[in-house]
Design a protein around this motif. Structure first.
Motif, PDB file in Angstrom:
ATOM      1  N   ALA A 242       0.845  -1.202   0.000  1.00 28.09           N
ATOM      2  CA  ALA A 242       0.000   0.000   0.000  1.00 28.09           C
ATOM      3  C   ALA A 242       0.879   1.251   0.000  1.00 28.09           C
ATOM      4  O   ALA A 242       0.739   2.140   0.838  1.00 28.09           O
ATOM      5  N   ALA A 243       1.787   1.313  -0.969  1.00 24.77           N
ATOM      6  CA  ALA A 243       2.895   2.263  -0.947  1.00 24.77           C
ATOM      7  C   ALA A 243       2.472   3.718  -0.801  1.00 24.77           C
ATOM      8  O   ALA A 243       3.002   4.450   0.049  1.00 24.77           O
ATOM      9  N   GLU A 246       0.897   4.373   2.543  1.00 23.94           N
ATOM     10  CA  GLU A 246       1.888   4.217   3.610  1.00 23.94           C
ATOM     11  C   GLU A 246       2.641   5.525   3.849  1.00 23.94           C
ATOM     12  O   GLU A 246       2.938   5.888   4.994  1.00 23.94           O
ATOM     13  N   ILE A 247       2.940   6.245   2.772  1.00 24.75           N
ATOM     14  CA  ILE A 247       3.615   7.530   2.927  1.00 24.75           C
ATOM     15  C   ILE A 247       2.740   8.499   3.706  1.00 24.75           C
ATOM     16  O   ILE A 247       3.189   9.148   4.658  1.00 24.75           O
ATOM     17  N   ALA A 248       1.470   8.593   3.323  1.00 23.16           N
ATOM     18  CA  ALA A 248       0.545   9.484   4.026  1.00 23.16           C
ATOM     19  C   ALA A 248       0.371   9.067   5.480  1.00 23.16           C
ATOM     20  O   ALA A 248       0.291   9.909   6.385  1.00 23.16           O
ATOM     21  N   SER A 249       0.323   7.762   5.737  1.00 17.92           N
ATOM     22  CA  SER A 249       0.144   7.259   7.097  1.00 17.92           C
ATOM     23  C   SER A 249       1.322   7.614   7.987  1.00 17.92           C
ATOM     24  O   SER A 249       1.147   7.976   9.158  1.00 17.92           O
ATOM     25  N   ARG A 250       2.531   7.504   7.453  1.00 18.49           N
ATOM     26  CA  ARG A 250       3.715   7.855   8.230  1.00 18.49           C
ATOM     27  C   ARG A 250       3.714   9.347   8.588  1.00 18.49           C
ATOM     28  O   ARG A 250       4.147   9.734   9.668  1.00 18.49           O
ATOM     29  N   ALA A 261       9.139  10.210   4.996  1.00 23.14           N
ATOM     30  CA  ALA A 261       8.173   9.143   4.753  1.00 23.14           C
ATOM     31  C   ALA A 261       8.356   8.519   3.368  1.00 23.14           C
ATOM     32  O   ALA A 261       8.375   7.287   3.223  1.00 23.14           O
ATOM     33  N   SER A 262       8.492   9.345   2.346  1.00 27.75           N
ATOM     34  CA  SER A 262       8.600   8.815   0.985  1.00 27.75           C
ATOM     35  C   SER A 262       9.900   8.045   0.791  1.00 27.75           C
ATOM     36  O   SER A 262       9.924   6.979   0.165  1.00 27.75           O
ATOM     37  N   ARG A 263      10.998   8.564   1.334  1.00 31.83           N
ATOM     38  CA  ARG A 263      12.277   7.862   1.190  1.00 31.83           C
ATOM     39  C   ARG A 263      12.266   6.540   1.960  1.00 31.83           C
ATOM     40  O   ARG A 263      12.785   5.528   1.473  1.00 31.83           O
ATOM     41  N   ALA A 264      11.675   6.525   3.156  1.00 28.45           N
ATOM     42  CA  ALA A 264      11.614   5.292   3.931  1.00 28.45           C
ATOM     43  C   ALA A 264      10.822   4.225   3.189  1.00 28.45           C
ATOM     44  O   ALA A 264      11.201   3.044   3.158  1.00 28.45           O
ATOM     45  N   VAL A 265       9.712   4.617   2.572  1.00 27.41           N
ATOM     46  CA  VAL A 265       8.890   3.646   1.851  1.00 27.41           C
ATOM     47  C   VAL A 265       9.615   3.117   0.612  1.00 27.41           C
ATOM     48  O   VAL A 265       9.676   1.908   0.375  1.00 27.41           O
TER      49      VAL A 265
END
Length: 323
Positions: A242-243, A246-250, A261-265
């Motif tokens: 759920a890429a 997942e960014i928005a959730s972080r 968030a985006s780099r971690a995902v």
């Protein structure tokens, strides 16, 4: 550098797909053509935003230009399935209220992104597929094209090469055949976010295969409270993780910045799982992030100053029209 900060003006980011032609196989003429296509897309979206238009209209306009450009794997440049057909997917999402629309497995509408938007605006559904989606588009009066319009010799030959490699048991290392997508994310002057994504999928994919692009929360996401995201890469992995969501959730639950968030995902979650690709994202403050974990990603950014910044490989965004 993948993170760019903004003031209170608009911001638009686009991508023409991750998994680029390898640098040692890229000619100067072809590279210039890619940059020119990206600039045309940026300029179309910029014109909407500079005139006070909505983020949704801007991402639609930007993606339409990329769909009309055969260099990119969407619309006119869509790749072929293993059966020699083209099956296109697209999605749009409005950050104001999380309204969304998507289509999958279609070929005929000139601009699949407009088909996705029609689903969002003129139906009670989020995702329509196949012949039913086509019938809906005809009823809405969308522009259609004959199969010959979508044919490109480059995509047809890529299919033949991929089928031959599959038959011989050779592993296809060409990322440009394994995934390609176009997309746009924007923040308008009213503080609203939107995202749009469109793709022809993977070369020689199984008929009926649907990747992450039309899956809300996987390849496409927009929410005014956090960010707008458009993804490009190995769709099956992006779906499983759920890429985009997942960014928005972080950002929402862990307090991470857009870049964190985006780099971690992309780097820490998708890459170890085999999720080659990247994302473009913009947050509610106008910060932009463009991480990718593969050979390159066709990408660009424009803001209120009108500078059309583009890049392909691991390099800074540059204005190729200025000295």
């Amino acid at each position: 550098m993948t993170s760019i900060s903004s003031g209170n003006d608009f911001a638009l980011a686009i991508h023409g797909g991750a998994g680029t032609i390898l640098r040692n196989k890229m000619t100067a003429e072809r590279e210039a053509a890619y940059h020119a296509g990206l600039r045309r897309s940026l300029d179309a979206g910029r014109a909407v935003l500079a005139d006070g238009g909505s983020a949704l209209d801007a991402v639609s306009a930007a993606v339409m230009v990329l769909e009309d450009e055969p260099l990119f794997n969407a619309g006119r440049g869509a790749v072929y399935t293993s059966a020699g057909k083209q099956e296109m997917d697209a999605a749009v999402m409005d950050g104001r209220d999380r309204a969304a629309g998507a289509v999958a497995g279609i070929c005929g509408p000139r601009n699949p992104v407009l088909a996705a938007r029609a689903v969002m605006e003129h139906s009670g559904h989020v995702l329509l597929i196949g012949e039913s989606a086509m019938a809906f588009c005809r009823k809405r009066g969308l522009a259609f094209e004959e199969p010959a319009y979508f044919y490109t010799e480059q995509r047809w030959q890529a299919l033949q090469e991929t089928l031959a490699m599959q038959k011989s048991g050779t592993d296809d290392q060409d990322e440009s055949r394994r995934h390609g997508t176009v997309g746009a994310v924007a923040l308008d002057r009213h503080g609203n976010l939107a995202a749009a994504t469109s793709t022809g999928g993977m070369t020689a994919k199984s008929p009926g295969r649907v990747g992450d692009s039309p899956v809300i929360g996987a390849g496409t996401w927009a929410d005014n409270e956090t960010c707008a995201v458009s993804a490009t890469g190995h769709g099956e992995i992006f779906i499983r993780y759920a890429a985009a969501h997942e960014i928005a959730s972080r950002m929402r639950h862990a307090g991470q910045s857009l870049e964190e968030a985006s780099r971690a995902v992309v780097m820490d979650m998708l890459a170890p799982a085999g999720g080659s690709g990247g994302i473009i994202a913009v947050d509610r403050l106008g910060n932009v992030s463009l991480p990718f974990n593969c050979s390159g990603m066709y990408r660009g950014v424009v803001r209120g100053d009108g500078r059309l910044l583009t890049a392909i490989y691991e390099e800074p965004l540059a204005d190729f029209e200025r000295p």
